[in-house]
Motif scaffolding. Structure first.
Motif, PDB file in Angstrom:
ATOM      1  N   UNK A  77       0.838  -1.201   0.000  1.00 52.89           N
ATOM      2  CA  UNK A  77       0.000   0.000   0.000  1.00 52.89           C
ATOM      3  C   UNK A  77       0.881   1.263   0.000  1.00 52.89           C
ATOM      4  N   UNK A  78       1.881   1.219  -0.840  1.00 51.15           N
ATOM      5  CA  UNK A  78       2.898   2.276  -0.874  1.00 51.15           C
ATOM      6  C   UNK A  78       3.241   2.616  -2.318  1.00 51.15           C
ATOM      7  N   UNK A  79       3.460   3.902  -2.561  1.00 53.03           N
ATOM      8  CA  UNK A  79       3.984   4.329  -3.854  1.00 53.03           C
ATOM      9  C   UNK A  79       5.366   4.938  -3.632  1.00 53.03           C
ATOM     10  N   UNK A  80       6.131   4.959  -4.703  1.00 55.71           N
ATOM     11  CA  UNK A  80       7.509   5.429  -4.611  1.00 55.71           C
ATOM     12  C   UNK A  80       7.800   6.439  -5.716  1.00 55.71           C
ATOM     13  N   UNK A  81       8.700   7.333  -5.420  1.00 58.73           N
ATOM     14  CA  UNK A  81       9.226   8.228  -6.441  1.00 58.73           C
ATOM     15  C   UNK A  81      10.735   8.003  -6.468  1.00 58.73           C
ATOM     16  N   UNK A  82      11.202   7.380  -7.531  1.00 58.24           N
ATOM     17  CA  UNK A  82      12.621   7.117  -7.696  1.00 58.24           C
ATOM     18  C   UNK A  82      13.229   8.319  -8.402  1.00 58.24           C
ATOM     19  N   UNK A  83      14.158   8.963  -7.751  1.00 59.68           N
ATOM     20  CA  UNK A  83      14.743  10.193  -8.269  1.00 59.68           C
ATOM     21  C   UNK A  83      16.219   9.953  -8.572  1.00 59.68           C
ATOM     22  N   UNK A  84      16.578  10.069  -9.825  1.00 61.91           N
ATOM     23  CA  UNK A  84      17.955   9.892 -10.267  1.00 61.91           C
ATOM     24  C   UNK A  84      18.490  11.192 -10.851  1.00 61.91           C
ATOM     25  N   UNK A  85      19.803  11.267 -10.973  1.00 62.21           N
ATOM     26  CA  UNK A  85      20.454  12.440 -11.567  1.00 62.21           C
ATOM     27  C   UNK A  85      19.938  13.735 -10.956  1.00 62.21           C
ATOM     28  N   UNK A  86      19.893  13.766  -9.640  1.00 61.53           N
ATOM     29  CA  UNK A  86      19.348  14.934  -8.948  1.00 61.53           C
ATOM     30  C   UNK A  86      20.174  16.176  -9.247  1.00 61.53           C
ATOM     31  N   UNK A  87      19.456  17.276  -9.398  1.00 55.18           N
ATOM     32  CA  UNK A  87      20.056  18.538  -9.796  1.00 55.18           C
ATOM     33  C   UNK A  87      19.907  19.569  -8.677  1.00 55.18           C
ATOM     34  N   UNK A  88      20.694  20.627  -8.739  1.00 53.13           N
ATOM     35  CA  UNK A  88      20.569  21.689  -7.724  1.00 53.13           C
ATOM     36  C   UNK A  88      19.185  22.331  -7.684  1.00 53.13           C
ATOM     37  N   UNK A  89      18.401  22.220  -8.753  1.00 49.39           N
ATOM     38  CA  UNK A  89      17.063  22.806  -8.756  1.00 49.39           C
ATOM     39  C   UNK A  89      15.986  21.859  -8.217  1.00 49.39           C
ATOM     40  N   UNK A  90      16.370  20.650  -7.808  1.00 51.48           N
ATOM     41  CA  UNK A  90      15.399  19.698  -7.280  1.00 51.48           C
ATOM     42  C   UNK A  90      15.099  19.815  -5.784  1.00 51.48           C
ATOM     43  N   UNK A  91      15.929  20.458  -4.981  1.00 49.38           N
ATOM     44  CA  UNK A  91      15.631  20.517  -3.546  1.00 49.38           C
ATOM     45  C   UNK A  91      14.288  21.149  -3.251  1.00 49.38           C
ATOM     46  N   UNK A  92      13.544  20.519  -2.360  1.00 48.10           N
ATOM     47  CA  UNK A  92      12.215  20.979  -1.981  1.00 48.10           C
ATOM     48  C   UNK A  92      11.684  20.022  -0.919  1.00 48.10           C
ATOM     49  N   UNK A  93      10.541  20.379  -0.379  1.00 53.58           N
ATOM     50  CA  UNK A  93       9.779  19.414   0.407  1.00 53.58           C
ATOM     51  C   UNK A  93       8.858  18.699  -0.576  1.00 53.58           C
ATOM     52  N   UNK A  94       8.934  17.387  -0.569  1.00 58.13           N
ATOM     53  CA  UNK A  94       8.146  16.568  -1.482  1.00 58.13           C
ATOM     54  C   UNK A  94       6.960  15.968  -0.735  1.00 58.13           C
ATOM     55  N   UNK A  95       5.798  16.055  -1.379  1.00 56.60           N
ATOM     56  CA  UNK A  95       4.551  15.586  -0.793  1.00 56.60           C
ATOM     57  C   UNK A  95       3.870  14.597  -1.739  1.00 56.60           C
ATOM     58  N   UNK A  96       3.103  13.691  -1.160  1.00 60.35           N
ATOM     59  CA  UNK A  96       2.195  12.898  -1.963  1.00 60.35           C
ATOM     60  C   UNK A  96       0.763  13.269  -1.565  1.00 60.35           C
ATOM     61  N   UNK A  97      -0.160  13.053  -2.464  1.00 62.84           N
ATOM     62  CA  UNK A  97      -1.559  13.407  -2.238  1.00 62.84           C
ATOM     63  C   UNK A  97      -2.455  12.452  -3.000  1.00 62.84           C
TER      64      UNK A  97
END
Length: 118
Positions: A77-97
């Motif tokens: 009962x879980x979803x995932x966000x696989x994040x690769x090649x992270x960039x300096x513009x990606x920092x944030x608080x990430x939410x699911x809804x």
């Protein structure tokens, strides 16, 4: 009680990877479209990715296309966000809804912080 809990955020170097998790309780994730969103300081919240509950199709914002992947584990009962090649513009608080375009009746998690820095 419907609840979403994100985890997996942290500090990573540019080019690195993280896997964010969004675990649901009180309902079945597979019955809902689920969206990932992010909000950086001083910026509006933006949609990152979404999965359609009917056919499993996924949407990605242009800024993350080819780098991020949405997956779902119905048994957990879980979803995932696989994040690769992270960039300096990606920092944030990430939410699911519980929708790709959440309304007032949709549920949100508490968010998980992603920081990209060398």
């Amino acid at each position: 009680q419907v609840q979403l809990v994100e985890s997996g955020g942290g500090l990573v170097q540019p080019g690195g990877s993280l896997r964010l998790s969004c675990a649901a309780s009180g309902f079945t994730l597979d019955d809902y479209d689920i969206g990932w969103f992010r909000q950086a300081p001083g910026k509006e919240r933006e949609g990152v990715s979404c999965i359609n509950s009917n056919d499993g199709s996924t949407y990605y914002a242009d800024s993350v296309k080819g780098r991020f992947t949405f997956s779902r584990d119905n048994a957990k009962n879980t979803v995932y966000l696989h994040m690769n090649s992270l960039k300096p513009e990606d920092p944030a608080v990430y939410y699911c809804a519980t929708d790709c375009v959440p309304g007032p009746d949709d549920s949100w998690g508490q968010g998980t912080q992603v920081t990209v820095s060398s």
